[in-house]
Enzyme design. Structure first.
Site, PDB file in Angstrom:
ATOM      1  N   HIS A  78      18.848  57.393  61.327  1.00  0.00           N
ATOM      2  CA  HIS A  78      18.962  55.935  61.369  1.00  0.00           C
ATOM      3  C   HIS A  78      20.069  55.463  60.435  1.00  0.00           C
ATOM      4  O   HIS A  78      20.299  56.023  59.365  1.00  0.00           O
ATOM      5  CB  HIS A  78      17.635  55.280  60.971  1.00  0.00           C
ATOM      6  CG  HIS A  78      17.523  53.864  61.437  1.00  0.00           C
ATOM      7  ND1 HIS A  78      18.148  52.817  60.795  1.00  0.00           N
ATOM      8  CD2 HIS A  78      16.878  53.321  62.502  1.00  0.00           C
ATOM      9  CE1 HIS A  78      17.882  51.693  61.440  1.00  0.00           C
ATOM     10  NE2 HIS A  78      17.115  51.968  62.483  1.00  0.00           N
ATOM     11  N   HIS A  79      20.754  54.396  60.854  1.00  0.00           N
ATOM     12  CA  HIS A  79      21.866  53.860  60.054  1.00  0.00           C
ATOM     13  C   HIS A  79      21.378  53.306  58.717  1.00  0.00           C
ATOM     14  O   HIS A  79      22.161  53.172  57.766  1.00  0.00           O
ATOM     15  CB  HIS A  79      22.592  52.773  60.841  1.00  0.00           C
ATOM     16  CG  HIS A  79      24.069  52.724  60.577  1.00  0.00           C
ATOM     17  ND1 HIS A  79      24.614  52.909  59.315  1.00  0.00           N
ATOM     18  CD2 HIS A  79      25.125  52.497  61.402  1.00  0.00           C
ATOM     19  CE1 HIS A  79      25.937  52.794  59.389  1.00  0.00           C
ATOM     20  NE2 HIS A  79      26.264  52.558  60.635  1.00  0.00           N
ATOM     21  N   ALA A  80      20.102  52.980  58.594  1.00  0.00           N
ATOM     22  CA  ALA A  80      19.572  52.544  57.302  1.00  0.00           C
ATOM     23  C   ALA A  80      19.597  53.674  56.285  1.00  0.00           C
ATOM     24  O   ALA A  80      19.616  53.436  55.077  1.00  0.00           O
ATOM     25  CB  ALA A  80      18.140  52.025  57.460  1.00  0.00           C
TER      26      ALA A  80
END
EC number: 2.3.1.20
Length: 502
Positions: free
Chosen positions: A173-175
């Site tokens: 995930h980009h988080a």
């Protein structure tokens, strides 16, 4: 609201007393002071995610399994991954939040972490070529990650055209990561020798209960007015400087100045991908020939490939395309968080017919854009996003799809260049032959082109939505043609000449 909160990571006594007054009382675990809170930019990618906008960073690896000690089996691969993940706490951390938390979520250890929740195995359909691999990877790219577990998956894709190869798709995930951090995370699973011993296990940071998460969140929330008092003057100064730059023609491309294209429109839930690979020696030859940067060459390759594709479909705009380009600030920012990037807008002049003039125009425009981005600073965007929350960004996601993009989208595509290792790597003992990065789609820009270098090769990964672009191979196959064009074209045009199609 309690007073005396000075930071965003540790809970002060005033916060603890305030929450205790609400009847919230839980013991403090020894490791909670090391609890890592998501920055606003990290959390932005959680808040902006929707079923039609999964915000994951992916890469596809082509591996030669003949180098794996003992020979490749899925069981050996599984066991090797388990050992390496024990040395990388980032793979074992999940999100934690509470309704009482006034700040962004935190990362905590997953006490129930098991590799089997993250490792998948799938067979590639015959004949096992690049189109079959791309079809599987496109399907995987569109699947959401389970937020109750650490936000990553790895898919082992067996049954390629060669018996001694497998493909692996890693999705995070980009988080959790940006491009540079993603490359660093991938490096935890790699070595310089196929039989290198697995690294020693590393303990995680521990967990956090409701009181701990809420207390440190209250502290961060209470400090926002102080931070806002700093951000507002910096923003006003930046706006004034940008207006002065605009009068002198020294600004990057403006948002909402992009021409309409077939890849700008509402996104569906599905994703499709294509990829290609270029020789970095040829890329550097172009760089040296025109006296430009590698980034300039990458934009020129993108411009050439898209020009060819749009011309073939009879939809080449007369105005330059506009790309949003993430710019790493890992070495410039002192802000916390996994994502350390800002963005700039750059022109992609696919309307220019002469390749030499096209790359010179790109180099000049990129110089201005980088200078403008540097003047804005590495932290202004990060500081503003820090104030946003799920409610604000959720409202934005409800509004944005209804904004008409018929005439001028905010930007046409996302374009990213991630530096990679220039050495032969072994992924869990298997020789890494190729790597193709795949970025997310955001807003109404239905095209992401990401490139990453590896051991003398430049991997190009292209992502879109099949509702907008059903077949991406025309774009992918345009990259080798664009490189050949830049290597062979004449460069006798006078400075300032600008050949465009009418």
């Amino acid at each position: 609201m309690p007073r005396g909160c000075a930071g965003a990571r540790f809970a002060c006594n005033a916060c603890l007393n305030f929450l205790a007054g609400l009847g919230i009382s839980e013991p403090i675990s020894p490791g909670w002071a090391a609890m890592e809170r998501l920055s606003g930019l990290d959390a932005f990618f959680l808040y902006m995610e929707t079923p039609s906008q999964p915000l994951n960073v992916c890469c596809v690896l082509e591996l030669d399994t003949s180098t794996m000690p003992g020979g490749y089996t899925y069981g050996r691969f599984h066991a090797a991954l388990e050992k390496y993940v024990k040395a990388a706490p980032e793979f074992r951390m999940k999100l934690a939040d509470t309704e009482l938390n006034l700040d962004h979520p935190v990362w905590v250890d997953d006490d129930n972490f098991q590799i089997r929740h993250h490792l998948r195995r799938v067979a590639m359909p015959a004949p096992g070529g690049r189109r079959e691999l791309a079809e599987i990877c496109g399907y995987i790219a569109g699947l959401p990650l389970d937020r109750d577990r650490p936000l990553w998956e790895m898919w082992v894709i067996e049954g390629g055209a060669r018996s001694d190869t497998v493909a692996v798709m890693l999705k995070v995930h980009h988080a959790v990561v940006d491009g540079v951090a993603g490359a660093n995370l991938l490096s935890h699973l790699c070595s310089l020798q196929p039989d290198a011993p697995a690294p020693q296990p590393v303990r995680g940071t521990g967990g956090g209960n409701v009181l701990q998460i809420a207390a440190s969140g209250l502290e961060g929330f209470a400090s926002r007015p102080v931070r806002l008092a700093t951000v507002v003057p910096a923003t006003v100064l930046t706006l004034v400087r940008t207006l002065l730059r605009a009068r002198e023609g020294r600004t990057m491309a403006a948002p909402f100045s992009a021409p309409p294209t077939p890849f700008n429109g509402p996104l569906g839930r599905l994703r499709n991908i294509a990829y290609t690979q270029l020789d970095m020696r040829d890329v550097k030859r172009v760089k040296d020939r025109f006296g430009v940067t590698i980034n300039d060459v990458v934009v020129a390759l993108c411009a050439g490939a898209l020009r060819r594709f749009l011309l073939e479909h009879g939809v080449l705009p007369e105005a330059p395309l506009v790309a949003t380009v993430p710019v790493s600030v890992h070495d410039k920012s002192d802000r916390p968080g996994r994502n350390q990037a800002t963005w700039m807008f750059c022109r992609v002049p696919s309307q220019i017919s002469d390749p030499a003039q096209r790359i010179r125009t790109i180099a000049a425009g990129n110089t201005v854009a980088k200078d403008h981005a540097a003047a804005i600073g590495p932290t202004l965007l990060h500081d503003w996003i820090q104030f946003g929350g799920s409610t604000m960004f959720g409202a934005a996601m409800r509004i944005l799809p209804h904004i008409s993009i018929t005439h001028s989208p905010a930007y046409n595509l996302i374009l990213s260049n991630v530096p990679g290792p220039q050495a032969q790597l072994y992924f869990l003992g298997c020789r890494m032959d190729s790597m193709f990065p795949l970025g997310p789609l955001l807003g109404n820009a239905g095209l992401n082109i990401t490139v990453m270098s590896l051991n003398g090769e430049l991997g190009v990964g292209i992502v879109s939505c099949p509702d907008l672009l059903p077949d991406l191979w025309g774009v992918a196959d345009g990259f080798p043609e664009a490189l050949k064009e830049l290597l062979e074209c004449s460069d006798d045009q006078p400075e300032g000449s600008n050949h465009q199609d009418s």
